[in-house]
Design a protein around this motif. Structure first.
Motif, PDB file in Angstrom:
ATOM      1  N   GLY A  30       0.807  -1.217   0.000  1.00 29.91           N
ATOM      2  CA  GLY A  30       0.000   0.000   0.000  1.00 29.91           C
ATOM      3  C   GLY A  30       0.837   1.263   0.000  1.00 29.91           C
ATOM      4  N   GLY A  31       2.137   1.144  -0.079  1.00 32.67           N
ATOM      5  CA  GLY A  31       2.976   2.331  -0.143  1.00 32.67           C
ATOM      6  C   GLY A  31       4.039   2.337   0.921  1.00 32.67           C
ATOM      7  N   SER A  32       4.695   3.442   1.022  1.00 30.38           N
ATOM      8  CA  SER A  32       5.762   3.599   1.996  1.00 30.38           C
ATOM      9  C   SER A  32       5.183   3.720   3.398  1.00 30.38           C
ATOM     10  CB  SER A  32       6.567   4.848   1.671  1.00 30.38           C
ATOM     11  OG  SER A  32       7.232   4.693   0.449  1.00 30.38           O
ATOM     12  N   HIS A  33       6.075   3.716   4.351  1.00 27.77           N
ATOM     13  CA  HIS A  33       5.678   3.830   5.748  1.00 27.77           C
ATOM     14  C   HIS A  33       6.407   4.989   6.406  1.00 27.77           C
ATOM     15  CE1 HIS A  33       4.286  -0.245   4.920  1.00 27.77           C
ATOM     16  NE2 HIS A  33       3.548  -0.142   6.008  1.00 27.77           N
ATOM     17  N   LEU A  34       5.913   5.375   7.544  1.00 29.47           N
ATOM     18  CA  LEU A  34       6.546   6.387   8.376  1.00 29.47           C
ATOM     19  C   LEU A  34       7.290   5.668   9.491  1.00 29.47           C
ATOM     20  CD1 LEU A  34       3.370   8.630   8.766  1.00 29.47           C
ATOM     21  CD2 LEU A  34       5.305   9.056   7.226  1.00 29.47           C
ATOM     22  N   LEU A  35       8.437   6.191   9.884  1.00 31.73           N
ATOM     23  CA  LEU A  35       9.172   5.634  11.013  1.00 31.73           C
ATOM     24  C   LEU A  35       8.858   6.500  12.221  1.00 31.73           C
ATOM     25  CD1 LEU A  35      11.223   3.569  12.091  1.00 31.73           C
ATOM     26  CD2 LEU A  35      13.028   5.196  11.464  1.00 31.73           C
ATOM     27  N   ILE A  36       8.053   5.966  13.118  1.00 31.92           N
ATOM     28  CA  ILE A  36       7.627   6.692  14.315  1.00 31.92           C
ATOM     29  C   ILE A  36       7.891   5.813  15.526  1.00 31.92           C
ATOM     30  CG2 ILE A  36       5.693   7.754  15.541  1.00 31.92           C
ATOM     31  CD1 ILE A  36       4.381   8.294  12.821  1.00 31.92           C
ATOM     32  N   GLY A  37       8.681   6.309  16.444  1.00 25.30           N
ATOM     33  CA  GLY A  37       8.982   5.553  17.655  1.00 25.30           C
ATOM     34  C   GLY A  37       9.687   4.241  17.379  1.00 25.30           C
ATOM     35  N   GLY A  38      10.489   4.203  16.318  1.00 22.85           N
ATOM     36  CA  GLY A  38      11.235   2.999  15.986  1.00 22.85           C
ATOM     37  C   GLY A  38      10.425   1.939  15.262  1.00 22.85           C
ATOM     38  N   LYS A  39       9.193   2.261  14.884  1.00 24.31           N
ATOM     39  CA  LYS A  39       8.339   1.294  14.195  1.00 24.31           C
ATOM     40  C   LYS A  39       7.852   1.876  12.872  1.00 24.31           C
ATOM     41  CE  LYS A  39       6.761  -0.775  18.437  1.00 24.31           C
ATOM     42  NZ  LYS A  39       6.095  -0.330  19.599  1.00 24.31           N
ATOM     43  N   LEU A  40       7.784   1.027  11.852  1.00 24.15           N
ATOM     44  CA  LEU A  40       7.240   1.452  10.570  1.00 24.15           C
ATOM     45  C   LEU A  40       5.724   1.345  10.617  1.00 24.15           C
ATOM     46  CD1 LEU A  40       9.738  -0.276   8.117  1.00 24.15           C
ATOM     47  CD2 LEU A  40       9.525   2.168   8.602  1.00 24.15           C
ATOM     48  N   THR A  41       5.056   2.443  10.292  1.00 22.91           N
ATOM     49  CA  THR A  41       3.599   2.459  10.288  1.00 22.91           C
ATOM     50  C   THR A  41       3.110   3.125   9.004  1.00 22.91           C
ATOM     51  OG1 THR A  41       3.499   4.589  11.427  1.00 22.91           O
ATOM     52  CG2 THR A  41       3.481   2.630  12.808  1.00 22.91           C
ATOM     53  N   PRO A  42       1.988   2.689   8.471  1.00 18.11           N
ATOM     54  CA  PRO A  42       1.465   3.365   7.285  1.00 18.11           C
ATOM     55  C   PRO A  42       0.963   4.755   7.667  1.00 18.11           C
ATOM     56  CG  PRO A  42      -0.053   1.673   8.039  1.00 18.11           C
ATOM     57  CD  PRO A  42       1.176   1.571   8.908  1.00 18.11           C
ATOM     58  N   GLY A  43       1.055   5.681   6.766  1.00 17.77           N
ATOM     59  CA  GLY A  43       0.558   7.028   7.047  1.00 17.77           C
ATOM     60  C   GLY A  43      -0.958   7.041   7.103  1.00 17.77           C
ATOM     61  N   GLY A  44      -1.497   7.775   8.033  1.00 15.21           N
ATOM     62  CA  GLY A  44      -2.945   7.869   8.175  1.00 15.21           C
ATOM     63  C   GLY A  44      -3.609   8.606   7.017  1.00 15.21           C
ATOM     64  N   GLY A  45      -2.820   9.358   6.266  1.00 16.53           N
ATOM     65  CA  GLY A  45      -3.351  10.101   5.126  1.00 16.53           C
ATOM     66  C   GLY A  45      -3.218   9.371   3.809  1.00 16.53           C
ATOM     67  N   GLY A  46      -2.899   8.084   3.868  1.00 17.13           N
ATOM     68  CA  GLY A  46      -2.763   7.306   2.641  1.00 17.13           C
ATOM     69  C   GLY A  46      -1.370   7.414   2.046  1.00 17.13           C
ATOM     70  N   VAL A  47      -1.320   7.412   0.732  1.00 16.72           N
ATOM     71  CA  VAL A  47      -0.062   7.395  -0.005  1.00 16.72           C
ATOM     72  C   VAL A  47      -0.124   8.453  -1.088  1.00 16.72           C
ATOM     73  CG1 VAL A  47       1.385   5.951  -1.509  1.00 16.72           C
ATOM     74  CG2 VAL A  47       0.219   4.927   0.429  1.00 16.72           C
ATOM     75  N   PHE A  48       1.016   9.091  -1.375  1.00 16.94           N
ATOM     76  CA  PHE A  48       1.047  10.006  -2.510  1.00 16.94           C
ATOM     77  C   PHE A  48       2.206   9.641  -3.424  1.00 16.94           C
ATOM     78  CE2 PHE A  48       3.627  12.145   0.683  1.00 16.94           C
ATOM     79  CZ  PHE A  48       4.715  12.621  -0.039  1.00 16.94           C
TER      80      PHE A  48
END
Length: 143
Positions: free
Chosen positions: A10-28
């Motif tokens: 579904g796209g790239s992820h954000l690195l937040i707090g040492g964990k990869l998470t999908p962005g809540g705003g989807g993908v661009f």
């Protein structure tokens, strides 16, 4: 076809707090500004992602040596600088494609300059006078 159809997760992820998470705003889509060619996809952070990133940064600042140990901070900055230097040619091609930077500027302000500046900030962390004894004030001779 949407980006999530092209990228299995579904796209790239954000690195937040040492964990990869999908962005809540989807993908661009990221595109080459010179050609319009799709280069890839990036996670689109939303306000909740921003709040989570700020909270994770605050926790890291409060609970790790980063905020209290200038030597550790300097070592981390130098490690980052060295890792980036190890991938300089890859980063150069990405900078040219994604930012539309002329190749000649990547040897200065668009790439190599900022990478080199990490060494300056590491030196600053180690050599800055974090504490200065101002002595005891005695205004107008009063102690």
């Amino acid at each position: 076809m949407s980006p999530s159809d092209l990228v299995p997760d579904g796209g790239s992820h954000l690195l937040i707090g040492g964990k990869l998470t999908p962005g809540g705003g989807g993908v661009f889509t990221t595109a080459n500004p010179a050609t319009g060619e799709t280069l890839g996809y990036a996670a689109n952070a939303d306000a909740a992602d921003m709040d989570a990133a700020i909270a994770a940064a605050r926790t890291a600042f409060d609970t790790t040596d980063w905020s209290r140990d200038p030597g550790f901070r300097a070592a981390c900055l130098r490690q980052l600088r060295d890792a980036l230097r190890g991938h300089l040619e890859e980063l150069r091609e990405i900078t040219i494609a994604e930012a539309g930077a002329p190749r000649m500027l990547t040897s200065g302000p668009q790439l190599e300059g900022p990478v080199g500046d990490l060494g300056y900030f590491a030196d600053l962390a180690e050599n800055y006078a974090w504490e200065t004894d101002l002595g005891i004030a005695s205004p107008m001779g009063i102690k």
